[in-house]
Design a protein around this motif. Sequence first.
Motif, mmCIF file in Angstrom:
data_model
loop_
_atom_site.group_PDB
_atom_site.id
_atom_site.type_symbol
_atom_site.label_atom_id
_atom_site.label_comp_id
_atom_site.label_asym_id
_atom_site.label_seq_id
_atom_site.Cartn_x
_atom_site.Cartn_y
_atom_site.Cartn_z
ATOM 1 N N LEU A 13 0.824 -1.209 0.000
ATOM 2 C CA LEU A 13 0.000 0.000 0.000
ATOM 3 C C LEU A 13 0.861 1.262 0.000
ATOM 4 C CD1 LEU A 13 -2.838 -1.113 2.418
ATOM 5 C CD2 LEU A 13 -2.831 -1.070 -0.065
ATOM 6 N N VAL A 14 2.048 1.195 0.605
ATOM 7 C CA VAL A 14 2.984 2.327 0.512
ATOM 8 C C VAL A 14 3.426 2.515 -0.929
ATOM 9 C CG1 VAL A 14 5.290 3.125 1.141
ATOM 10 C CG2 VAL A 14 3.768 2.200 2.901
ATOM 11 N N TYR A 15 3.701 1.399 -1.610
ATOM 12 C CA TYR A 15 4.069 1.488 -3.016
ATOM 13 C C TYR A 15 2.919 2.050 -3.845
ATOM 14 C CZ TYR A 15 8.596 -0.884 -2.901
ATOM 15 O OH TYR A 15 9.914 -1.195 -2.684
ATOM 16 N N MET A 16 1.691 1.654 -3.517
ATOM 17 C CA MET A 16 0.540 2.199 -4.239
ATOM 18 C C MET A 16 0.427 3.700 -4.011
ATOM 19 S SD MET A 16 -3.539 1.360 -3.855
ATOM 20 C CE MET A 16 -3.408 -0.328 -4.411
ATOM 21 N N PHE A 17 0.641 4.124 -2.767
ATOM 22 C CA PHE A 17 0.611 5.554 -2.449
ATOM 23 C C PHE A 17 1.656 6.295 -3.283
ATOM 24 C CE2 PHE A 17 1.240 9.424 -0.179
ATOM 25 C CZ PHE A 17 0.050 9.691 0.478
ATOM 26 N N ASN A 18 2.883 5.756 -3.329
ATOM 27 C CA ASN A 18 3.944 6.404 -4.096
ATOM 28 C C ASN A 18 3.664 6.375 -5.593
ATOM 29 O OD1 ASN A 18 5.504 7.078 -1.857
ATOM 30 N ND2 ASN A 18 6.612 5.137 -1.877
ATOM 31 N N LEU A 19 3.005 5.304 -6.061
ATOM 32 C CA LEU A 19 2.673 5.215 -7.476
ATOM 33 C C LEU A 19 1.649 6.272 -7.866
ATOM 34 C CD1 LEU A 19 2.676 3.607 -10.223
ATOM 35 C CD2 LEU A 19 0.745 2.337 -9.289
ATOM 36 N N ILE A 20 0.619 6.450 -7.036
ATOM 37 C CA ILE A 20 -0.440 7.396 -7.364
ATOM 38 C C ILE A 20 0.051 8.833 -7.245
ATOM 39 C CG2 ILE A 20 -2.718 8.235 -6.666
ATOM 40 C CD1 ILE A 20 -3.414 5.415 -5.809
ATOM 41 N N GLY A 55 -8.883 16.327 -16.053
ATOM 42 C CA GLY A 55 -7.790 15.505 -16.565
ATOM 43 C C GLY A 55 -6.685 15.321 -15.555
ATOM 44 N N VAL A 56 -6.349 16.391 -14.828
ATOM 45 C CA VAL A 56 -5.287 16.315 -13.820
ATOM 46 C C VAL A 56 -5.680 15.360 -12.693
ATOM 47 C CG1 VAL A 56 -4.107 17.636 -12.017
ATOM 48 C CG2 VAL A 56 -4.291 18.570 -14.324
ATOM 49 N N CYS A 57 -6.941 15.444 -12.234
ATOM 50 C CA CYS A 57 -7.385 14.582 -11.137
ATOM 51 C C CYS A 57 -7.427 13.116 -11.557
ATOM 52 C CB CYS A 57 -8.762 15.026 -10.650
ATOM 53 S SG CYS A 57 -8.758 16.590 -9.744
ATOM 54 N N VAL A 58 -7.919 12.841 -12.759
ATOM 55 C CA VAL A 58 -7.945 11.455 -13.245
ATOM 56 C C VAL A 58 -6.525 10.915 -13.338
ATOM 57 C CG1 VAL A 58 -8.489 9.981 -15.222
ATOM 58 C CG2 VAL A 58 -10.146 11.675 -14.449
ATOM 59 N N TYR A 59 -5.635 11.716 -13.912
ATOM 60 C CA TYR A 59 -4.233 11.294 -14.040
ATOM 61 C C TYR A 59 -3.600 11.086 -12.666
ATOM 62 C CZ TYR A 59 0.663 11.455 -15.504
ATOM 63 O OH TYR A 59 1.993 11.157 -15.712
ATOM 64 N N SER A 60 -3.961 11.924 -11.707
ATOM 65 C CA SER A 60 -3.357 11.858 -10.379
ATOM 66 C C SER A 60 -3.835 10.667 -9.562
ATOM 67 C CB SER A 60 -3.645 13.154 -9.608
ATOM 68 O OG SER A 60 -3.087 14.272 -10.280
ATOM 69 N N PHE A 61 -4.950 10.045 -9.953
ATOM 70 C CA PHE A 61 -5.438 8.856 -9.251
ATOM 71 C C PHE A 61 -5.157 7.567 -10.035
ATOM 72 C CE2 PHE A 61 -8.264 11.880 -6.960
ATOM 73 C CZ PHE A 61 -7.950 11.487 -5.666
ATOM 74 N N MET A 62 -4.341 7.657 -11.060
ATOM 75 C CA MET A 62 -4.121 6.500 -11.919
ATOM 76 C C MET A 62 -3.246 5.458 -11.231
ATOM 77 S SD MET A 62 -4.921 5.334 -14.860
ATOM 78 C CE MET A 62 -5.510 6.829 -15.635
ATOM 79 N N CYS A 63 -3.779 4.258 -11.089
ATOM 80 C CA CYS A 63 -2.996 3.145 -10.541
ATOM 81 C C CYS A 63 -3.513 1.801 -11.018
ATOM 82 C CB CYS A 63 -3.000 3.184 -9.011
ATOM 83 S SG CYS A 63 -4.621 2.796 -8.286
ATOM 84 N N GLN A 64 -4.671 1.789 -11.696
ATOM 85 C CA GLN A 64 -5.340 0.535 -12.017
ATOM 86 C C GLN A 64 -4.472 -0.396 -12.859
ATOM 87 O OE1 GLN A 64 -6.781 3.456 -11.861
ATOM 88 N NE2 GLN A 64 -8.504 3.154 -10.489
ATOM 89 N N HIS A 65 -3.701 0.165 -13.785
ATOM 90 C CA HIS A 65 -2.898 -0.672 -14.678
ATOM 91 C C HIS A 65 -1.737 -1.353 -13.954
ATOM 92 C CE1 HIS A 65 -1.015 3.243 -14.494
ATOM 93 N NE2 HIS A 65 0.107 2.732 -14.961
ATOM 94 N N SER A 66 -1.380 -0.868 -12.765
ATOM 95 C CA SER A 66 -0.258 -1.437 -12.021
ATOM 96 C C SER A 66 -0.684 -2.280 -10.826
ATOM 97 C CB SER A 66 0.668 -0.304 -11.526
ATOM 98 O OG SER A 66 1.219 0.396 -12.617
ATOM 99 N N LEU A 67 -1.972 -2.427 -10.605
ATOM 100 C CA LEU A 67 -2.444 -3.172 -9.439
ATOM 101 C C LEU A 67 -1.974 -4.629 -9.402
ATOM 102 C CD1 LEU A 67 -6.095 -1.811 -9.042
ATOM 103 C CD2 LEU A 67 -4.126 -1.352 -7.580
ATOM 104 N N PRO A 68 -1.973 -5.363 -10.527
ATOM 105 C CA PRO A 68 -1.497 -6.754 -10.452
ATOM 106 C C PRO A 68 -0.076 -6.871 -9.928
ATOM 107 C CG PRO A 68 -2.701 -6.417 -12.487
ATOM 108 C CD PRO A 68 -2.528 -5.062 -11.864
ATOM 109 N N SER A 69 0.805 -5.977 -10.353
ATOM 110 C CA SER A 69 2.196 -6.031 -9.886
ATOM 111 C C SER A 69 2.318 -5.612 -8.431
ATOM 112 C CB SER A 69 3.078 -5.123 -10.762
ATOM 113 O OG SER A 69 3.046 -5.535 -12.106
#
Length: 462
Positions: free
Chosen positions: A8-15, A268-282
């Motif tokens: 979850l820390v990695y997810m936080f840093n990714l987003i 657009g900025v907010c959508v981009y700033s919450f982007m993480c779905q494509h990296s969830l499996p990893s």
Amino acid sequence: MGKLQVGLVYMFNLIVGTGALTMPKAFASAGWLVSLFLLVFLGFMSFVTTTFVVEAMAAANAQLRWKRMEKHQEDDDDNSSAASDSDSLVQDSYERAEQRPILSVQRRSSPNLFEITDRVEMGQMASMFFSKVGVNLFYFCIIIYLYGDLAIYAAAVPFSLMQVSCSATGNDSCGVEADTKHNDTDLCWGPLRRGDVYRVYLAVFTLLLGPFTFFDVQKTKYLQILTSLMRWIAFAIMIVLALVRIGRGRGEGHPPLADLSGVRNLFGVCVYSFMCQHSLPSLLTPVSSKRHLTRLVLLDYVLILAFYGLLSFTAIFSFRGDSLLDMYTLNFASCDVVSVAAVRFFLGLFPGFPSTYPWVVDRVVFPTITLLPPVLVAFCTHDLESLVGITGAYAGTGIQYVIPAFLVYLCRKDTQQALGPRAANKHRSPFHHTFWVGFVLLWAFSCFFFVTANIILSETKI
């Protein structure tokens, strides 16, 4: 710290990345009330589709595990009947077909069937649940998003270097004045104009980091730690400095409640700033215990929302809206904001610190094709707000809303057909009613229509 917390820390840093640095200006342009509402709502929608992806990951794991079990059962049956004649083989095959539903009911009751143990990337899930047309559309959307993402980074680093170096060599040796707007035609180094210096930095950036797309970059643990550490030091410094500026009565920001003309870029900025779905499996597959995964992901989103709100609100009340730059770090590169030169240069050059793109690099097949388009886009423009806005509004909408919604809908149908209605997905989304799938798709279509109409109207006015 357990593996779940680390994930979850990695997810936080990714987003929390470059999108956060462009958010303050977007907040100031759209008004603080509209921005707050849209930020919370888009954060909620991103959480909904994140749970969709997690459910699809579990369904994909269940189907892969079920196919392996069936293959193993068939191999055992084939070995036991190897000595039989052809009539016996036909009879045995018929009997196995009759027996399989009974065995299936027993296996479906296994609580581990939907355990997420295999890393099934979104491309593989698309191949499992989408039609051929759907798979092609998925890859088209992900390619556009990745090109846009790389173009943003390719523009952000040279732009920051140009802003800092041109100001340091000009009349203002203290750095960029917060209320100064420069043009690309302004002189920077002797006869070189700012636009020329930007392209020089872009060329150097491409030559230095571009070759890494031709190699498989691994073992980046310490580089990731260093990058994350510098990132959080920079964010903490900016928030503290803005709070100190406001506390001393030097805050210059008076943002409006609402300004609909700025909603397009903010979206657009907010959508981009919450982007993480494509990296969830990893990110989530290596987590050992996923019992409370949904709750902790929700906590992650709440923390991210609080962070984005704190960063943006301190920014818009500390600086005037017309003085906020595309890259928020550059607002701290002047003497009247930061007196310590080392801090000014650290924040000004922050986007240029080492960064890796393991998700992209690991999958590039034609490195040159991957490298050239975003660099060409960066050569043509360094308007980061527009780059982030367009990437998030179009490709980001597809990845964050459309693809997860179709994935979860089709994986549910496929799971029922393959495993029966009794199969219970232990990682089922809390938003499991079909209404939520339709709501997400309706919202995605509305956003696409709104952004397109806003762009057309803006161009017409110009």
